[in-house]
Design an enzyme around this catalytic site. Structure first.
Site, mmCIF file in Angstrom:
data_model
loop_
_atom_site.group_PDB
_atom_site.id
_atom_site.type_symbol
_atom_site.label_atom_id
_atom_site.label_comp_id
_atom_site.label_asym_id
_atom_site.label_seq_id
_atom_site.Cartn_x
_atom_site.Cartn_y
_atom_site.Cartn_z
ATOM 1 N N ALA A 189 2.477 -2.791 -6.355
ATOM 2 C CA ALA A 189 1.831 -1.541 -5.624
ATOM 3 C C ALA A 189 0.796 -0.892 -6.461
ATOM 4 O O ALA A 189 -0.350 -0.848 -6.621
ATOM 5 C CB ALA A 189 2.830 -0.633 -5.110
ATOM 6 N N SER A 190 1.285 0.130 -7.392
ATOM 7 C CA SER A 190 0.464 0.960 -8.295
ATOM 8 C C SER A 190 -0.380 0.408 -9.052
ATOM 9 O O SER A 190 -1.588 0.847 -9.332
ATOM 10 C CB SER A 190 1.509 1.955 -9.013
ATOM 11 N N PHE A 215 0.698 -1.321 0.063
ATOM 12 C CA PHE A 215 -0.037 -0.133 0.056
ATOM 13 C C PHE A 215 0.854 1.309 0.056
ATOM 14 O O PHE A 215 0.458 2.501 -0.247
ATOM 15 C CB PHE A 215 -0.982 0.050 1.213
ATOM 16 N N ILE A 238 10.236 0.486 -10.760
ATOM 17 C CA ILE A 238 9.057 0.896 -9.765
ATOM 18 C C ILE A 238 8.258 1.931 -10.089
ATOM 19 O O ILE A 238 8.714 3.051 -10.384
ATOM 20 C CB ILE A 238 9.725 0.735 -8.243
ATOM 21 N N HIS A 247 12.786 -2.658 1.845
ATOM 22 C CA HIS A 247 12.264 -2.291 0.274
ATOM 23 C C HIS A 247 13.052 -1.145 -0.108
ATOM 24 O O HIS A 247 13.657 -0.321 0.553
ATOM 25 C CB HIS A 247 10.666 -1.721 0.726
ATOM 26 N N GLU A 286 13.197 -6.407 -7.122
ATOM 27 C CA GLU A 286 12.481 -5.240 -7.925
ATOM 28 C C GLU A 286 13.491 -4.490 -8.293
ATOM 29 O O GLU A 286 13.986 -3.462 -7.372
ATOM 30 C CB GLU A 286 11.634 -4.559 -6.767
HETATM 31 O O1 G3P Z 1 6.879 -3.009 -3.368
HETATM 32 C C1 G3P Z 1 6.243 -3.147 -4.730
HETATM 33 C C2 G3P Z 1 6.622 -2.065 -5.503
HETATM 34 O O2 G3P Z 1 7.917 -1.390 -5.156
HETATM 35 C C3 G3P Z 1 6.445 -2.079 -6.856
HETATM 36 O O3 G3P Z 1 5.570 -1.057 -7.004
HETATM 37 O O4 G3P Z 1 4.269 0.608 -8.269
HETATM 38 O O5 G3P Z 1 5.699 -0.845 -9.686
HETATM 39 O O6 G3P Z 1 3.972 -2.238 -8.625
HETATM 40 P P1 G3P Z 1 4.721 -0.885 -8.395
#
Ligand code: G3P
Length: 231
Positions: free
Chosen positions: A208-209, A16, A152, A99, A147
């Protein structure tokens, strides 16, 4: 996973962050949508809300709740820190560690994993590349989520833009510690990105997004879950 009855793979963990759409009462609503999508598809969907929303969410839903961070501290004089025991008592079953937006030193990642293990929290260590994933695997976390930071929040999926990072991470982690569950994340926005991630050898995703900012987060989570099953 042994000892954690409501965790199974494939797993989708929705971070979130500090998004407005996923704060306070809206965080609870989003967690309820995640629970509904999980019940509907039979796929494990976990949520990682802000600290202050953990307790409320954990009381409202029965899907796994993850903290976004813990500090490797003990009971005592640590004003402003996040005590693993508090996170656990609030109802979280696990925690993200390291993270990209909350990076730690290697020694602190090790200490945080140990504290998580001590209090019975599932540790999900986030990493930025393959060598860091390999180092993290040696510390025996429960899961590693790779990641690439530059993807991201971009909507450019790691599973398509950097498949080699995912496959080499799976290979390196499993060689060092085959027990560790490998996830990937960054830029995942549709079911195709999820099935690509699973086909590359991961057992789930961190997102996330793609969910939080979607017009219909419930629908997106159902799509993701179905894609994870079909991969
Ligand atoms: O923790 C998940 C995040 O860092 C990935 O972000 O917005 O690219 O799905 P997003």
């Amino acid at each position: 996973m042994m000892g954690y009855s409501n965790i199974k793979t494939p797993i989708i963990i929705v971070n979130f962050k500090t998004y407005a759409e996923a704060t306070g009462e809206k965080a609870v609503k989003l967690a309820e949508m995640a629970e509904k999508a999980s019940v509907e598809t039979g796929v494990c969907i976990g949520v990682s809300p802000q600290f202050v929303d953990i307790y409320k969410i954990a009381r409202r839903v029965s899907i796994p709740v993850f903290s976004q961070h813990i500090d490797p501290i003990e009971y005592g004089s640590f004003t402003g820190h996040v005590l693993p025991e508090s996170v656990k008592e609030a109802g979280a079953v696990g925690t993200l560690i390291n993270h990209s937006e909350r990076r730690l030193k290697l020694a602190d990642i090790d200490a945080a994993i140990r504290r998580a293990r001590e209090v019975g929290l599932i540790s999900v260590v986030c990493t930025n590349n393959t060598p860091v994933s390999a180092s993290a695997a040696a510390l025996k976390p429960n899961m590693i989520a790779v990641e690439p930071p530059e993807l991201i929040g971009t909507g450019i999926p790691v599973s398509k833009a950097k498949p080699e990072v995912v496959t080499s991470t799976v290979e390196a982690v499993k060689r060092i510690n085959p027990e560790v569950i490998v996830l990937c994340g960054a830029g995942i926005t549709n079911g195709d990105d999820v099935s690509a991630a699973i086909r590359l050898g991961t057992e789930g995703i961190l997102v996330a997004s793609g969910v939080v900012k979607a017009k219909d987060p419930y629908k997106v989570m159902v799509d993701f879950a179905e894609a994870a099953l079909k991969a």
